[in-house]
Design a protein around this motif. Sequence first.
Motif, PDB file in Angstrom:
ATOM      1  N   ALA A 124      57.014  39.232   8.558  1.00  0.00           N
ATOM      2  CA  ALA A 124      57.672  40.382   7.872  1.00  0.00           C
ATOM      3  C   ALA A 124      56.640  41.689   7.917  1.00  0.00           C
ATOM      4  O   ALA A 124      57.146  42.712   8.133  1.00  0.00           O
ATOM      5  CB  ALA A 124      58.250  40.081   6.357  1.00  0.00           C
ATOM      6  N   LYS A 125      55.520  41.204   7.286  1.00  0.00           N
ATOM      7  CA  LYS A 125      54.480  42.276   7.110  1.00  0.00           C
ATOM      8  C   LYS A 125      54.192  42.886   8.531  1.00  0.00           C
ATOM      9  O   LYS A 125      54.048  44.021   8.526  1.00  0.00           O
ATOM     10  CB  LYS A 125      53.095  41.602   6.700  1.00  0.00           C
ATOM     11  N   THR A 126      54.052  41.969   9.494  1.00  0.00           N
ATOM     12  CA  THR A 126      53.606  42.461  10.830  1.00  0.00           C
ATOM     13  C   THR A 126      54.744  43.358  11.295  1.00  0.00           C
ATOM     14  O   THR A 126      54.591  44.519  12.092  1.00  0.00           O
ATOM     15  CB  THR A 126      53.479  41.235  11.951  1.00  0.00           C
ATOM     16  N   THR A 127      56.029  43.034  11.216  1.00  0.00           N
ATOM     17  CA  THR A 127      57.379  43.634  11.690  1.00  0.00           C
ATOM     18  C   THR A 127      57.104  45.323  10.938  1.00  0.00           C
ATOM     19  O   THR A 127      57.455  46.026  11.671  1.00  0.00           O
ATOM     20  CB  THR A 127      58.376  42.982  11.334  1.00  0.00           C
ATOM     21  N   GLY A 128      56.976  45.064   9.892  1.00  0.00           N
ATOM     22  CA  GLY A 128      56.717  46.468   9.081  1.00  0.00           C
ATOM     23  C   GLY A 128      55.861  47.392   9.676  1.00  0.00           C
ATOM     24  O   GLY A 128      56.025  48.860   9.673  1.00  0.00           O
ATOM     25  N   LYS A 129      54.685  46.901   9.951  1.00  0.00           N
ATOM     26  CA  LYS A 129      53.513  47.730  10.577  1.00  0.00           C
ATOM     27  C   LYS A 129      53.771  47.993  11.939  1.00  0.00           C
ATOM     28  O   LYS A 129      53.602  49.068  12.290  1.00  0.00           O
ATOM     29  CB  LYS A 129      52.309  46.924  10.803  1.00  0.00           C
ATOM     30  N   ILE A 130      54.628  47.287  12.970  1.00  0.00           N
ATOM     31  CA  ILE A 130      55.063  47.920  14.053  1.00  0.00           C
ATOM     32  C   ILE A 130      56.535  48.767  14.283  1.00  0.00           C
ATOM     33  O   ILE A 130      56.942  48.828  15.276  1.00  0.00           O
ATOM     34  CB  ILE A 130      55.131  46.570  15.016  1.00  0.00           C
ATOM     35  N   SER A 131      57.097  48.986  12.937  1.00  0.00           N
ATOM     36  CA  SER A 131      58.340  49.475  13.074  1.00  0.00           C
ATOM     37  C   SER A 131      58.544  50.735  13.939  1.00  0.00           C
ATOM     38  O   SER A 131      59.380  50.975  14.673  1.00  0.00           O
ATOM     39  CB  SER A 131      58.807  50.015  11.625  1.00  0.00           C
ATOM     40  N   GLY A 132      57.310  51.760  13.895  1.00  0.00           N
ATOM     41  CA  GLY A 132      57.267  52.990  14.635  1.00  0.00           C
ATOM     42  C   GLY A 132      57.537  52.553  16.164  1.00  0.00           C
ATOM     43  O   GLY A 132      58.188  53.152  16.999  1.00  0.00           O
ATOM     44  N   ILE A 133      56.474  51.686  16.623  1.00  0.00           N
ATOM     45  CA  ILE A 133      56.551  51.249  17.690  1.00  0.00           C
ATOM     46  C   ILE A 133      58.001  50.829  18.394  1.00  0.00           C
ATOM     47  O   ILE A 133      58.266  50.967  19.544  1.00  0.00           O
ATOM     48  CB  ILE A 133      55.562  50.493  18.208  1.00  0.00           C
ATOM     49  N   PRO A 171      39.935  47.109  17.227  1.00  0.00           N
ATOM     50  CA  PRO A 171      40.229  48.404  16.688  1.00  0.00           C
ATOM     51  C   PRO A 171      39.933  49.474  17.997  1.00  0.00           C
ATOM     52  O   PRO A 171      40.976  50.528  17.848  1.00  0.00           O
ATOM     53  CB  PRO A 171      38.974  48.759  15.515  1.00  0.00           C
ATOM     54  N   TYR A 172      39.018  49.317  18.959  1.00  0.00           N
ATOM     55  CA  TYR A 172      39.027  50.470  19.699  1.00  0.00           C
ATOM     56  C   TYR A 172      40.185  50.375  20.771  1.00  0.00           C
ATOM     57  O   TYR A 172      40.687  51.318  21.280  1.00  0.00           O
ATOM     58  CB  TYR A 172      37.785  50.209  20.466  1.00  0.00           C
ATOM     59  N   VAL A 173      40.622  49.007  21.077  1.00  0.00           N
ATOM     60  CA  VAL A 173      42.010  48.689  21.997  1.00  0.00           C
ATOM     61  C   VAL A 173      43.114  49.525  21.186  1.00  0.00           C
ATOM     62  O   VAL A 173      43.883  50.231  21.919  1.00  0.00           O
ATOM     63  CB  VAL A 173      42.109  47.155  22.071  1.00  0.00           C
ATOM     64  N   LEU A 174      43.124  49.253  19.762  1.00  0.00           N
ATOM     65  CA  LEU A 174      44.270  49.699  19.408  1.00  0.00           C
ATOM     66  C   LEU A 174      44.133  51.375  19.301  1.00  0.00           C
ATOM     67  O   LEU A 174      45.256  52.006  19.656  1.00  0.00           O
ATOM     68  CB  LEU A 174      44.503  49.385  17.744  1.00  0.00           C
ATOM     69  N   MET A 175      43.020  51.834  19.105  1.00  0.00           N
ATOM     70  CA  MET A 175      42.925  53.355  19.256  1.00  0.00           C
ATOM     71  C   MET A 175      43.250  53.936  20.573  1.00  0.00           C
ATOM     72  O   MET A 175      43.796  54.954  20.815  1.00  0.00           O
ATOM     73  CB  MET A 175      41.376  53.723  18.748  1.00  0.00           C
ATOM     74  N   VAL A 176      42.891  53.251  21.520  1.00  0.00           N
ATOM     75  CA  VAL A 176      43.246  53.541  23.006  1.00  0.00           C
ATOM     76  C   VAL A 176      44.561  53.752  22.965  1.00  0.00           C
ATOM     77  O   VAL A 176      45.331  54.587  23.705  1.00  0.00           O
ATOM     78  CB  VAL A 176      42.404  52.792  24.048  1.00  0.00           C
ATOM     79  N   GLY A 177      45.396  52.898  22.940  1.00  0.00           N
ATOM     80  CA  GLY A 177      46.697  52.727  22.879  1.00  0.00           C
ATOM     81  C   GLY A 177      47.239  53.711  21.850  1.00  0.00           C
ATOM     82  O   GLY A 177      48.330  54.500  22.299  1.00  0.00           O
ATOM     83  N   GLY A 178      46.869  54.011  20.604  1.00  0.00           N
ATOM     84  CA  GLY A 178      47.417  55.074  19.914  1.00  0.00           C
ATOM     85  C   GLY A 178      46.994  56.509  20.281  1.00  0.00           C
ATOM     86  O   GLY A 178      47.981  57.285  20.465  1.00  0.00           O
ATOM     87  N   ALA A 179      46.001  56.681  21.172  1.00  0.00           N
ATOM     88  CA  ALA A 179      45.892  57.961  22.030  1.00  0.00           C
ATOM     89  C   ALA A 179      46.881  58.002  22.883  1.00  0.00           C
ATOM     90  O   ALA A 179      47.533  59.144  23.186  1.00  0.00           O
ATOM     91  CB  ALA A 179      44.482  57.817  22.341  1.00  0.00           C
ATOM     92  N   GLY A 230      51.018  56.441  16.710  1.00  0.00           N
ATOM     93  CA  GLY A 230      49.791  56.715  17.570  1.00  0.00           C
ATOM     94  C   GLY A 230      48.648  57.141  16.626  1.00  0.00           C
ATOM     95  O   GLY A 230      47.538  56.753  16.598  1.00  0.00           O
ATOM     96  N   ALA A 231      48.959  58.160  15.852  1.00  0.00           N
ATOM     97  CA  ALA A 231      47.948  58.914  14.840  1.00  0.00           C
ATOM     98  C   ALA A 231      47.778  57.954  14.036  1.00  0.00           C
ATOM     99  O   ALA A 231      46.440  57.919  13.398  1.00  0.00           O
ATOM    100  CB  ALA A 231      48.834  60.224  14.274  1.00  0.00           C
ATOM    101  N   GLU A 232      48.704  57.450  13.295  1.00  0.00           N
ATOM    102  CA  GLU A 232      48.064  56.334  12.274  1.00  0.00           C
ATOM    103  C   GLU A 232      47.098  55.271  12.661  1.00  0.00           C
ATOM    104  O   GLU A 232      46.341  54.851  11.973  1.00  0.00           O
ATOM    105  CB  GLU A 232      49.452  55.635  11.632  1.00  0.00           C
ATOM    106  N   ILE A 233      47.312  54.835  13.876  1.00  0.00           N
ATOM    107  CA  ILE A 233      46.455  53.655  14.587  1.00  0.00           C
ATOM    108  C   ILE A 233      45.041  54.265  14.603  1.00  0.00           C
ATOM    109  O   ILE A 233      43.994  53.596  14.250  1.00  0.00           O
ATOM    110  CB  ILE A 233      47.018  53.238  15.721  1.00  0.00           C
ATOM    111  N   ILE A 234      44.894  55.455  15.150  1.00  0.00           N
ATOM    112  CA  ILE A 234      43.458  56.075  15.176  1.00  0.00           C
ATOM    113  C   ILE A 234      42.858  56.510  13.755  1.00  0.00           C
ATOM    114  O   ILE A 234      41.800  56.374  13.543  1.00  0.00           O
ATOM    115  CB  ILE A 234      43.842  57.501  15.999  1.00  0.00           C
ATOM    116  N   ALA A 235      43.682  56.990  12.804  1.00  0.00           N
ATOM    117  CA  ALA A 235      43.319  57.265  11.618  1.00  0.00           C
ATOM    118  C   ALA A 235      42.883  56.044  10.878  1.00  0.00           C
ATOM    119  O   ALA A 235      41.854  56.299  10.216  1.00  0.00           O
ATOM    120  CB  ALA A 235      44.474  57.799  10.765  1.00  0.00           C
TER     121      ALA A 235
END
Length: 314
Positions: free
Chosen positions: A31-40, A95-103, A246-251
């Motif tokens: 449930a926690k994970t689903t909330g975090k990825i709701s935007g995607i 974190p860097y993989v996530l930020m590349v994806g966010g970018a 994307g911006a939230e992942i980078i932030a």
Amino acid sequence: MASGLLALLDDVAALVKVSAASLDDVPTQVAKTTGKISGIVIDDTAVTPKYVVGLDPKRELSIIYQIGKKSIINKVIYLGPAALLLGYFAPWAIPYVLMVGGAYLCFEGYEKIHSIFSKSAHAPDDQPTEAMKVITPEELEKERVGSAVRTDFILSAEIMAIAYSTVTESPLVNQILVMFVVAIFITVAVYGFVALIVKADDIGVHLARESANPTIQKIGRGIVKSMPRFLIILGYIGTAAMLWVGAEIIAHGLPFLHHPLEALEHALGGVPAVAWLVKVLVLALGGIVLGAIIAQLVALAQKLFKRSTAKTAH
């Protein structure tokens, strides 16, 4: 001998209790994970219908099934294990993989906004510079499915990376279970909803048939009339979600951005809805700015590459 057997049984019982308690956390973590990825998820749902529009209506569900099947395979067979291996051998890289994806999400979101507001994107061009390529319906379907799978692969990589980031402190069994459940649940939910959206016109036409109750007919006609506008609105929501996520992942990956964002959220904490809305707007604007910067860098790189290719050719 008896006492040794009893001690062993006690150890087994304790291990079972610990495992059961650990497994009880899985639904909470999902449930926690689903909330975090709701935007995607919103973005994935909003983007996919465009790959089906214009194709044979009889093939729509089959096409959605093909995309969904490959999405599950990518998540379960490739991306999930890749996230686990990366987390085990190089957790610092997550974190860097996530930020590349966010970018990338910011870049794609900016490109969508640019295409909407760019006059050149809507300018009629009656004089094509090159001959149009003629392809069969089967080739068009294959091309659309391939394009959809590539887009889904990028979004799925973000989903699995975020899913892993929420269970890094959990036992390995929990990590595997949570990521597997998230992969299946998200894919079924997204493509089930996409199928419903794509076939909504057919459902509306069926409800509006002459033999139906007048109220049902009215509902059916309303569905048919509202779907084009709904798809446009869904596209806007998907673009906004792409920029915001994307911006939230980078932030989150950069403390000098994360701390001011947290301070802003706490300052407006008295009204949670306002705090959330302001945060989303700030992130979306930041995503547009970052996407514009990346777009300029990409355009510059393309120009340099073309010049280099031209010099090599001469």
